[in-house]
Scaffold this active site. Structure first.
Site, PDB file in Angstrom:
ATOM      1  N   ILE A 223      10.222  13.051  35.123  1.00 29.74           N
ATOM      2  CA  ILE A 223      10.852  11.844  34.584  1.00 29.74           C
ATOM      3  C   ILE A 223      12.174  12.197  33.888  1.00 29.74           C
ATOM      4  O   ILE A 223      13.165  11.482  34.024  1.00 29.74           O
ATOM      5  CB  ILE A 223       9.871  11.133  33.618  1.00 29.74           C
ATOM      6  CG1 ILE A 223       8.646  10.622  34.404  1.00 29.74           C
ATOM      7  CG2 ILE A 223      10.557   9.994  32.884  1.00 29.74           C
ATOM      8  CD1 ILE A 223       7.513  10.062  33.549  1.00 29.74           C
ATOM      9  N   ASP A 242      15.933  21.715  27.859  1.00 35.65           N
ATOM     10  CA  ASP A 242      14.551  22.097  28.193  1.00 35.65           C
ATOM     11  C   ASP A 242      14.295  23.499  27.661  1.00 35.65           C
ATOM     12  O   ASP A 242      15.221  24.157  27.158  1.00 35.65           O
ATOM     13  CB  ASP A 242      14.300  22.026  29.715  1.00 35.65           C
ATOM     14  CG  ASP A 242      12.867  21.593  30.030  1.00 35.65           C
ATOM     15  OD1 ASP A 242      11.917  22.267  29.562  1.00 35.65           O
ATOM     16  OD2 ASP A 242      12.677  20.583  30.732  1.00 35.65           O
ATOM     17  N   ASN A 292      12.163  12.729  25.731  1.00 33.45           N
ATOM     18  CA  ASN A 292      11.274  12.665  26.897  1.00 33.45           C
ATOM     19  C   ASN A 292      10.299  13.835  26.969  1.00 33.45           C
ATOM     20  O   ASN A 292       9.212  13.686  27.526  1.00 33.45           O
ATOM     21  CB  ASN A 292      12.133  12.604  28.165  1.00 33.45           C
ATOM     22  CG  ASN A 292      11.331  12.955  29.399  1.00 33.45           C
ATOM     23  OD1 ASN A 292      10.537  12.160  29.890  1.00 33.45           O
ATOM     24  ND2 ASN A 292      11.501  14.192  29.896  1.00 33.45           N
ATOM     25  N   GLY A 294       7.427  16.248  26.826  1.00 35.77           N
ATOM     26  CA  GLY A 294       6.051  15.962  26.414  1.00 35.77           C
ATOM     27  C   GLY A 294       5.104  16.870  27.169  1.00 35.77           C
ATOM     28  O   GLY A 294       5.425  17.338  28.274  1.00 35.77           O
ATOM     29  N   TYR A 357      -3.229  13.803  23.007  1.00 40.51           N
ATOM     30  CA  TYR A 357      -2.086  13.160  23.672  1.00 40.51           C
ATOM     31  C   TYR A 357      -1.943  11.701  23.218  1.00 40.51           C
ATOM     32  O   TYR A 357      -0.853  11.250  22.853  1.00 40.51           O
ATOM     33  CB  TYR A 357      -2.315  13.238  25.181  1.00 40.51           C
ATOM     34  CG  TYR A 357      -1.198  12.710  26.038  1.00 40.51           C
ATOM     35  CD1 TYR A 357      -0.015  13.431  26.222  1.00 40.51           C
ATOM     36  CD2 TYR A 357      -1.327  11.493  26.711  1.00 40.51           C
ATOM     37  CE1 TYR A 357       0.996  12.959  27.041  1.00 40.51           C
ATOM     38  CE2 TYR A 357      -0.325  11.009  27.529  1.00 40.51           C
ATOM     39  CZ  TYR A 357       0.841  11.743  27.697  1.00 40.51           C
ATOM     40  OH  TYR A 357       1.835  11.263  28.510  1.00 40.51           O
ATOM     41  N   LYS A 361       1.107   9.913  21.309  1.00 36.33           N
ATOM     42  CA  LYS A 361       1.873   8.832  21.949  1.00 36.33           C
ATOM     43  C   LYS A 361       1.779   7.529  21.149  1.00 36.33           C
ATOM     44  O   LYS A 361       2.704   6.714  21.171  1.00 36.33           O
ATOM     45  CB  LYS A 361       1.394   8.638  23.391  1.00 36.33           C
ATOM     46  CG  LYS A 361       1.701   9.839  24.299  1.00 36.33           C
ATOM     47  CD  LYS A 361       3.206  10.085  24.413  1.00 36.33           C
ATOM     48  CE  LYS A 361       3.551  11.174  25.415  1.00 36.33           C
ATOM     49  NZ  LYS A 361       5.001  11.418  25.514  1.00 36.33           N
TER      50      LYS A 361
END
Ligand code: NAD
Length: 451
Positions: A223, A242, A292, A294, A357, A361
């Site tokens: 993504i 990254d 982003n 994750g 998770y 989130k």
């Protein structure tokens, strides 16, 4: 990742078998390509008497090159009429008895919505209305979510709550919802508020991020790589971040989008300070921050090691808060800036084996709620997407049966693509979206999970 079932269902033989057996029939979704028209046909526009949005709506449709009809198309007996969109201004509905006006407008035309068509209902946020009007406006949600489940052939519906005074600030959202950019966003409720101190509509709606600097974490693949592509397509300079282990893939993405790369583990103690230094020294600040990156470390709670809990909470939540604070403290987030989180429907509905998770989130949703007023004071916004089943390496690793269930258990009967998440993020990032603050929009094709 290919969806073999969808390929089969759209083949000649597959179509017949799927129809005979009543199996899910996923329509290939229309997705945005530069140069495409916003809609491939006219939009039928209606309003309840006393509505506030007619003028804005007609102006936006005109500027987006969409033909607006005030009367439904008709066709000779036996021929099918299609409208590419139905848009209804329900802001005039001031008491529950008048909800009948929804029925009166939609009942005769709902079956005319074309393939991948769009339905948009506009209302007043119930919290901005009084008494009976607030009740009636709240009722629009049930209508929208049910129509979402009835629409076929890749069509979507959304509810936009436009606060009184925010009418003129709704253009970027209407353009997004009516276009193919929102292909996998379905039955969502979006709030457009009045907190914006800056309204900076882009000069060119095809390059709305021209001159902007965007940081995308976890950008080397999946993504994140798609977010980098879409933000760069819309004109931004992308700083792709990254971990060092992803260095080669990261450089490839940065080169592809003509951006720059930054190898950094966002959980490192010095990461926030290094990031601020990099962004201020090289770019004079940052306009768009997309959190982003994750990870998942799935195990049921009784079997989960504390290291798995800690790692997920660190990457998916704690590091993002530390980065936000460092950027805000240093004044590195520029005027009309954007922070965008990536939550998940697991953070809304919960999921077996994902306590860590889902906690992280749901924490991202808490981050949006908490920072939204702080950012509004600075003329900036914070919002998040909550993806459902998206075709990536992450979901390719899910066991087949669960994967198939995830793909089909939504109103589109298919998984979304990374680009669907990226397009939603690009809408938040648009300088014209200054009035969109504190929203969580699911990109899940109206998944049955997460309501
Ligand atoms: P992915 O694993 O393909 O990509 C995640 C990227 O984040 C990787 O490149 C990874 O190296 C990077 N990353 C991990 N830890 C990092 C760290 N400490 N510092 C810097 N970078 C780090 O995952 P994806 O499927 O592309 O998911 C992207 C985001 O979307 C994640 O936040 C994920 O939770 C969320 N999401 C995905 C789905 C889905 O269906 N794929 C659904 C809901 C939410």
């Amino acid at each position: 990742m290919t969806d073999r079932y969808q390929q089969f269902a759209s083949s000649g033989l597959g179509r017949q078998i799927v129809r005979r057996l009543g199996l899910p029939n996923p329509t290939p979704l229309r997705r945005y390509k530069p140069g495409d028209p916003a809609l491939n046909g006219p939009a039928l526009v209606g309003a309840a008497e006393g509505g506030r949005l007619s003028e804005t709506l007609h102006a936006v449709l005109k500027s987006a090159g969409i033909e607006a009809l005030t009367e439904p198309l008709t066709a000779p007996e036996g021929e099918r009429v299609t409208h590419a969109a139905l848009v209804f201004d329900a802001t005039g509905i001031d008491r529950p008895e008048r909800l009948r006006e929804l029925y009166d407008f939609f009942h005769p035309v709902i079956r005319t919505v074309g393939t991948c068509g769009r339905v948009v209902v506009l209302g007043t946020p119930p919290e901005s209305a009084d008494g009976r009007a607030a009740i009636a406006q709240r009722a629009l949600e049930g209508f929208t979510r049910s129509v979402g489940k009835e629409l076929k052939r890749g069509a979507t519906i959304q509810l936009g709550y436009v606060a009184p005074g925010a009418e003129a600030a709704s253009e970027s959202t209407l353009r997004f919802l009516l276009s193919a950019r929102s292909a996998y966003v379905d039955a969502q409720v979006i709030r457009i508020g009045t907190h914006a101190t800056t309204t900076a509509e882009p000069d060119d709606w095809t390059m709305p991020l021209d001159g902007k600097v965007a940081l995308v974490t976890g950008a080397s693949r999946g993504i994140g790589a798609s977010i980098a592509d879409v933000l760069a397509r819309d004109g931004a300079h992308v700083v792709a971040l990254d971990v060092p282990a992803q260095g080669d893939e990261l450089s490839a993405v940065a080169n592809r989008v003509k951006g720059t790369s930054l190898q950094l583990d966002i959980t490192a103690a010095d990461a926030p300070a290094r990031l601020v230094k990099h962004l201020t020294e090289r770019h004079g600040g940052v306009d768009i921050v997309v959190h982003n990156a994750g990870i998942t470390r799935d195990k049921t709670l009784g079997n989960m090691k504390d290291s798995a809990w800690d790692a997920v909470l660190a990457v998916n939540l704690a590091s993002q808060l530390a980065i936000n604070d460092a950027l805000l403290e240093a004044g590195a987030l520029r005027e009309n800036g954007r922070i965008i989180g990536v939550s998940s429907i697991a953070g809304i509905a919960g999921n077996v084996g994902q306590t860590n998770y889902a906690t992280s989130k749901a924490g991202v949703i808490g981050m949006v709620d908490t920072y939204a007023p702080l950012l509004a004071e600075r003329g900036a916004t914070i919002n998040a997407v909550a993806p459902g089943f998206i075709e990536t390496k992450m979901t390719a690793a899910v066991p087949l049966f669960i994967r198939e269930a995830g793909r089909r258990m939504n109103s589109m009967s298919q998984g979304g693509l990374p680009v669907d998440v990226a397009e939603t993020i690009a809408w938040y990032a648009n300088p014209g979206s200054a009035a969109v603050n504190g929203n969580i929009v699911r990109v899940c094709g109206q998944s049955l999970l997460g309501a």
